[in-house]
Write a protein that holds these residues in place. Structure first.
Motif, PDB file in Angstrom:
ATOM      1  N   TRP A 144      23.474  -1.751 -21.699  1.00 43.42           N
ATOM      2  CA  TRP A 144      24.432  -2.442 -20.808  1.00 43.42           C
ATOM      3  C   TRP A 144      22.859  -4.032 -21.062  1.00 43.42           C
TER       4      TRP A 144
ATOM      5  N   THR B 287      18.721   3.211 -17.106  1.00 43.03           N
ATOM      6  CA  THR B 287      19.854   2.515 -17.102  1.00 43.03           C
ATOM      7  C   THR B 287      20.204   2.658 -16.164  1.00 43.03           C
TER       8      THR B 287
ATOM      9  N   PRO C   3      32.595  -1.400 -18.006  1.00 45.97           N
ATOM     10  CA  PRO C   3      31.109  -0.714 -18.122  1.00 45.97           C
ATOM     11  C   PRO C   3      31.460   0.604 -18.191  1.00 45.97           C
TER      12      PRO C   3
ATOM     13  N   ALA D 223      23.074  -5.495 -16.165  1.00 43.94           N
ATOM     14  CA  ALA D 223      22.926  -5.188 -14.818  1.00 43.94           C
ATOM     15  C   ALA D 223      22.450  -5.772 -13.212  1.00 43.94           C
TER      16      ALA D 223
END
Length: 308
Positions: free
Chosen positions: A244, A167, A234, A304
Protein backbone atom coordinates in the motif's frame (compact mmCIF):
# COMPACT_ATOMS: atom_id res chain seq x y z
CA UNK A 1 32.16 13.78 -1.21
CA UNK A 2 33.11 10.34 -2.42
CA UNK A 3 33.17 6.94 -0.79
CA UNK A 4 36.20 5.22 -2.36
CA UNK A 5 35.01 1.77 -1.21
CA UNK A 6 31.55 1.97 -2.80
CA UNK A 7 30.80 -0.16 -5.82
CA UNK A 8 34.05 -2.08 -5.56
CA UNK A 9 36.12 1.07 -6.10
CA UNK A 10 34.14 2.82 -8.85
CA UNK A 11 35.53 6.19 -7.81
CA UNK A 12 39.03 5.13 -8.83
CA UNK A 13 37.92 3.00 -11.79
CA UNK A 14 36.13 5.92 -13.43
CA UNK A 15 38.71 8.50 -12.29
CA UNK A 16 35.92 10.53 -10.70
CA UNK A 17 38.08 12.61 -8.38
CA UNK A 18 40.34 13.95 -11.13
CA UNK A 19 37.39 14.55 -13.44
CA UNK A 20 35.44 16.45 -10.79
CA UNK A 21 38.44 18.53 -9.77
CA UNK A 22 39.04 19.33 -13.42
CA UNK A 23 35.56 20.87 -13.48
CA UNK A 24 36.34 23.05 -10.47
CA UNK A 25 34.92 20.90 -7.67
CA UNK A 26 36.64 20.33 -4.35
CA UNK A 27 36.58 16.61 -3.53
CA UNK A 28 36.83 15.00 -0.12
CA UNK A 29 36.85 11.25 0.46
CA UNK A 30 35.35 9.42 3.40
CA UNK A 31 37.70 7.63 5.77
CA UNK A 32 37.76 6.01 9.19
CA UNK A 33 38.12 9.49 10.70
CA UNK A 34 35.61 11.36 8.53
CA UNK A 35 32.27 9.95 7.45
CA UNK A 36 30.02 11.38 4.73
CA UNK A 37 27.88 13.35 7.17
CA UNK A 38 30.81 15.15 8.81
CA UNK A 39 32.37 15.95 5.44
CA UNK A 40 29.10 17.34 4.11
CA UNK A 41 28.68 19.56 7.17
CA UNK A 42 32.27 20.78 6.81
CA UNK A 43 31.64 21.60 3.14
CA UNK A 44 28.62 23.70 4.12
CA UNK A 45 30.66 25.52 6.77
CA UNK A 46 33.25 26.35 4.13
CA UNK A 47 30.64 27.84 1.84
CA UNK A 48 29.73 25.04 -0.57
CA UNK A 49 26.73 26.02 -2.69
CA UNK A 50 26.19 22.50 -4.06
CA UNK A 51 26.82 19.18 -2.35
CA UNK A 52 27.85 16.38 -4.70
CA UNK A 53 28.16 12.77 -3.62
CA UNK A 54 29.65 9.71 -5.33
CA UNK A 55 28.74 6.44 -3.67
CA UNK A 56 25.94 4.04 -2.88
CA UNK A 57 22.55 4.75 -1.33
CA UNK A 58 23.94 4.79 2.22
CA UNK A 59 26.49 7.46 1.38
CA UNK A 60 23.97 9.39 -0.72
CA UNK A 61 21.35 9.45 2.05
CA UNK A 62 23.91 10.73 4.58
CA UNK A 63 24.80 13.68 2.36
CA UNK A 64 21.17 14.17 1.32
CA UNK A 65 20.23 14.70 4.98
CA UNK A 66 22.74 17.55 5.26
CA UNK A 67 21.69 18.99 1.90
CA UNK A 68 18.03 18.99 2.93
CA UNK A 69 18.76 20.50 6.34
CA UNK A 70 20.79 23.34 4.81
CA UNK A 71 18.70 23.75 1.62
CA UNK A 72 21.64 22.94 -0.65
CA UNK A 73 21.04 21.15 -3.95
CA UNK A 74 22.42 17.62 -4.18
CA UNK A 75 24.24 16.21 -7.19
CA UNK A 76 24.28 12.40 -7.22
CA UNK A 77 27.02 10.43 -8.97
CA UNK A 78 26.11 6.70 -9.13
CA UNK A 79 29.26 5.08 -7.78
CA UNK A 80 27.69 2.37 -5.62
CA UNK A 81 26.77 -1.24 -6.30
CA UNK A 82 23.02 -1.02 -6.94
CA UNK A 83 22.47 2.74 -7.15
CA UNK A 84 18.71 2.49 -6.57
CA UNK A 85 18.19 6.21 -5.93
CA UNK A 86 20.37 7.30 -8.85
CA UNK A 87 18.59 4.87 -11.17
CA UNK A 88 15.18 6.14 -10.09
CA UNK A 89 16.34 9.72 -10.61
CA UNK A 90 16.83 8.72 -14.24
CA UNK A 91 20.65 8.85 -14.15
CA UNK A 92 22.96 6.71 -16.25
CA UNK A 93 24.18 4.22 -13.64
CA UNK A 94 26.49 2.53 -16.17
CA UNK A 95 28.42 5.74 -16.72
CA UNK A 96 28.90 7.66 -13.45
CA UNK A 97 31.02 10.29 -15.20
CA UNK A 98 28.00 11.54 -17.14
CA UNK A 99 26.41 12.86 -13.94
CA UNK A 100 29.28 15.30 -13.43
CA UNK A 101 27.94 17.44 -16.27
CA UNK A 102 25.33 18.71 -13.79
CA UNK A 103 28.13 20.73 -12.20
CA UNK A 104 28.07 22.96 -15.28
CA UNK A 105 24.41 23.23 -16.28
CA UNK A 106 22.42 20.96 -14.00
CA UNK A 107 18.63 20.87 -14.12
CA UNK A 108 17.21 21.72 -10.67
CA UNK A 109 14.22 19.79 -9.37
CA UNK A 110 12.72 18.62 -6.10
CA UNK A 111 12.14 15.05 -4.95
CA UNK A 112 10.78 13.43 -1.81
CA UNK A 113 12.70 12.11 1.17
CA UNK A 114 11.79 9.55 3.79
CA UNK A 115 12.34 9.98 7.52
CA UNK A 116 12.57 7.34 10.24
CA UNK A 117 13.51 8.68 13.64
CA UNK A 118 16.63 10.81 13.20
CA UNK A 119 17.52 9.13 9.91
CA UNK A 120 16.86 10.21 6.33
CA UNK A 121 16.37 7.57 3.65
CA UNK A 122 16.38 8.00 -0.12
CA UNK A 123 15.59 4.35 -0.92
CA UNK A 124 14.12 2.25 1.89
CA UNK A 125 13.97 1.04 5.46
CA UNK A 126 13.94 -2.74 5.86
CA UNK A 127 13.03 -4.93 8.80
CA UNK A 128 13.68 -8.67 8.82
CA UNK A 129 16.43 -10.88 7.36
CA UNK A 130 18.23 -8.12 5.46
CA UNK A 131 18.39 -5.88 8.51
CA UNK A 132 19.81 -8.77 10.54
CA UNK A 133 22.40 -9.54 7.86
CA UNK A 134 23.68 -5.96 7.93
CA UNK A 135 24.67 -6.39 11.57
CA UNK A 136 26.62 -9.60 10.98
CA UNK A 137 30.44 -9.43 10.90
CA UNK A 138 31.73 -9.87 7.38
CA UNK A 139 28.60 -8.61 5.60
CA UNK A 140 30.50 -6.06 3.51
CA UNK A 141 33.03 -8.67 2.41
CA UNK A 142 30.47 -11.33 1.40
CA UNK A 143 26.91 -10.02 1.29
CA UNK A 144 25.30 -13.04 -0.34
CA UNK A 145 26.79 -15.57 2.08
CA UNK A 146 25.92 -13.46 5.12
CA UNK A 147 22.31 -13.04 4.01
CA UNK A 148 22.09 -16.77 3.36
CA UNK A 149 23.31 -17.45 6.90
CA UNK A 150 20.47 -15.51 8.54
CA UNK A 151 17.69 -16.35 6.07
CA UNK A 152 16.95 -19.98 7.14
CA UNK A 153 15.32 -18.96 10.42
CA UNK A 154 13.01 -16.62 8.55
CA UNK A 155 12.35 -19.18 5.82
CA UNK A 156 11.36 -21.77 8.40
CA UNK A 157 9.19 -19.39 10.39
CA UNK A 158 11.36 -19.63 13.51
CA UNK A 159 12.20 -15.93 13.33
CA UNK A 160 10.19 -12.83 12.46
CA UNK A 161 10.17 -9.06 12.77
CA UNK A 162 9.56 -8.59 16.50
CA UNK A 163 7.01 -5.82 16.11
CA UNK A 164 3.50 -5.21 14.78
CA UNK A 165 2.84 -3.00 11.77
CA UNK A 166 -0.27 -0.98 10.99
CA UNK A 167 -1.66 -1.52 7.48
CA UNK A 168 -4.93 -0.66 5.68
CA UNK A 169 -6.10 -4.20 6.54
CA UNK A 170 -5.43 -3.70 10.22
CA UNK A 171 -2.43 -4.49 12.37
CA UNK A 172 -0.20 -7.37 11.23
CA UNK A 173 1.50 -9.06 14.16
CA UNK A 174 5.07 -10.38 13.92
CA UNK A 175 5.44 -10.29 10.12
CA UNK A 176 8.28 -11.97 8.24
CA UNK A 177 9.35 -8.90 6.26
CA UNK A 178 8.53 -5.20 6.41
CA UNK A 179 9.83 -2.89 3.69
CA UNK A 180 9.11 0.85 3.65
CA UNK A 181 10.24 2.77 0.58
CA UNK A 182 10.58 6.45 -0.28
CA UNK A 183 7.79 6.42 -2.89
CA UNK A 184 6.23 3.07 -3.82
CA UNK A 185 8.01 0.31 -5.70
CA UNK A 186 6.51 -1.01 -8.90
CA UNK A 187 5.52 -4.65 -8.33
CA UNK A 188 3.19 -5.36 -11.24
CA UNK A 189 5.64 -6.65 -13.88
CA UNK A 190 8.84 -8.71 -13.48
CA UNK A 191 10.97 -6.47 -15.72
CA UNK A 192 10.53 -3.42 -13.51
CA UNK A 193 10.07 -5.14 -10.16
CA UNK A 194 11.45 -2.82 -7.49
CA UNK A 195 11.62 0.30 -9.66
CA UNK A 196 10.13 3.63 -8.63
CA UNK A 197 8.57 5.52 -11.51
CA UNK A 198 8.15 8.68 -9.44
CA UNK A 199 10.01 10.24 -6.56
CA UNK A 200 7.45 13.02 -6.14
CA UNK A 201 4.23 11.28 -5.01
CA UNK A 202 4.70 12.54 -1.46
CA UNK A 203 3.99 9.02 -0.19
CA UNK A 204 5.78 6.01 1.22
CA UNK A 205 5.39 2.52 -0.16
CA UNK A 206 4.75 -0.29 2.30
CA UNK A 207 5.19 -4.03 1.71
CA UNK A 208 4.50 -6.53 4.48
CA UNK A 209 4.86 -10.29 4.23
CA UNK A 210 2.66 -11.93 6.82
CA UNK A 211 3.88 -14.78 8.98
CA UNK A 212 1.81 -17.75 7.81
CA UNK A 213 1.40 -20.91 9.86
CA UNK A 214 3.17 -22.98 7.21
CA UNK A 215 6.10 -21.05 5.82
CA UNK A 216 6.67 -21.66 2.09
CA UNK A 217 10.00 -23.33 1.28
CA UNK A 218 11.15 -20.41 -0.90
CA UNK A 219 10.26 -17.13 0.82
CA UNK A 220 11.55 -14.85 -1.94
CA UNK A 221 9.78 -16.76 -4.71
CA UNK A 222 6.61 -16.77 -2.63
CA UNK A 223 6.87 -13.00 -2.05
CA UNK A 224 7.34 -12.28 -5.73
CA UNK A 225 4.56 -14.67 -6.73
CA UNK A 226 2.11 -13.13 -4.29
CA UNK A 227 2.88 -9.62 -5.50
CA UNK A 228 2.53 -10.48 -9.17
CA UNK A 229 -0.55 -12.63 -8.62
CA UNK A 230 -2.65 -9.98 -6.99
CA UNK A 231 -1.83 -7.00 -9.22
CA UNK A 232 -3.28 -4.59 -10.18
CA UNK A 233 -6.04 -4.76 -7.55
CA UNK A 234 -5.69 -3.90 -3.85
CA UNK A 235 -4.67 -6.39 -1.20
CA UNK A 236 -7.39 -8.54 0.33
CA UNK A 237 -7.48 -9.97 3.87
CA UNK A 238 -6.42 -13.42 2.67
CA UNK A 239 -3.27 -12.24 0.91
CA UNK A 240 0.08 -13.24 2.38
CA UNK A 241 1.48 -9.92 1.14
CA UNK A 242 0.03 -6.48 1.84
CA UNK A 243 1.24 -3.58 -0.27
CA UNK A 244 0.00 0.00 0.00
CA UNK A 245 0.89 3.70 -0.03
CA UNK A 246 0.59 6.09 2.90
CA UNK A 247 1.96 9.28 4.45
CA UNK A 248 3.25 7.41 7.50
CA UNK A 249 3.87 3.77 8.39
CA UNK A 250 4.23 2.72 12.02
CA UNK A 251 5.66 -0.35 13.75
CA UNK A 252 5.06 -0.89 17.45
CA UNK A 253 5.25 -3.58 20.09
CA UNK A 254 6.49 -4.59 23.49
CA UNK A 255 10.22 -4.52 22.73
CA UNK A 256 12.30 -1.44 23.40
CA UNK A 257 14.30 -1.55 20.15
CA UNK A 258 14.16 -2.95 16.65
CA UNK A 259 16.96 -3.64 14.18
CA UNK A 260 16.60 -2.05 10.76
CA UNK A 261 18.50 -1.36 7.57
CA UNK A 262 18.29 2.28 6.45
CA UNK A 263 19.51 2.54 2.85
CA UNK A 264 21.70 -0.47 3.49
CA UNK A 265 23.19 0.81 6.73
CA UNK A 266 22.46 -1.02 10.03
CA UNK A 267 20.69 0.94 12.76
CA UNK A 268 18.77 0.18 15.94
CA UNK A 269 15.55 2.13 16.36
CA UNK A 270 13.44 2.61 19.51
CA UNK A 271 9.87 1.39 19.31
CA UNK A 272 7.43 2.63 18.21
CA UNK A 273 9.06 3.29 14.82
CA UNK A 274 7.33 5.81 12.57
CA UNK A 275 8.39 6.24 8.95
CA UNK A 276 7.27 9.51 7.36
CA UNK A 277 7.30 11.04 3.89
CA UNK A 278 8.76 14.50 3.41
CA UNK A 279 7.30 15.69 0.07
CA UNK A 280 9.75 17.74 -1.97
CA UNK A 281 12.23 17.60 0.87
CA UNK A 282 15.35 17.49 -1.30
CA UNK A 283 16.64 19.70 -4.10
CA UNK A 284 18.67 17.82 -6.70
CA UNK A 285 20.70 18.82 -9.75
CA UNK A 286 20.29 16.46 -12.70
CA UNK A 287 22.39 16.28 -15.87
CA UNK A 288 20.53 17.47 -18.97
CA UNK A 289 21.65 14.43 -20.95
CA UNK A 290 20.39 11.41 -19.00
CA UNK A 291 18.34 8.27 -19.73
CA UNK A 292 15.40 9.48 -17.65
CA UNK A 293 12.68 7.46 -15.93
CA UNK A 294 10.79 5.01 -18.16
CA UNK A 295 7.02 5.11 -18.31
CA UNK A 296 5.33 2.81 -15.83
CA UNK A 297 3.84 -0.11 -17.77
CA UNK A 298 0.87 -0.60 -15.46
CA UNK A 299 -0.89 1.47 -12.79
CA UNK A 300 0.75 1.59 -9.38
CA UNK A 301 -0.63 0.72 -5.99
CA UNK A 302 -3.86 2.24 -4.66
CA UNK A 303 -3.36 4.79 -1.97
CA UNK A 304 -4.50 4.21 1.59
CA UNK A 305 -7.28 6.59 2.73
CA UNK A 306 -6.04 9.72 4.49
CA UNK A 307 -8.10 8.97 7.59
CA UNK A 308 -6.60 5.50 7.96
Amino acid sequence: MTNPRSGGGKTARFDLINRAEGMGAQVWSTSAEHDATSLARLAVQEGAEVLAVAGGDGTVSAVAAVAAATDRPLLVVPAGTRNHFARDLGLDIRNPVSSLSALIDGVPTRVDLGLVGPHTFVNNVSFGPYADALLEPGYREDKARTLASVAPDYLSGRQCVEADVDTPQGTVQLPQVVLVSNNPYHIATPRYLGRRFTLTSGLLGGIVLKRPTDMPPDLLRHLRGELLRRQPGPSTPGDAVIAWMADTITLHGGRRQLRAGVDGEPVTLPLPVTCEARPGGLRVLLPRDRPGIPREPRPGLPRAPRDY
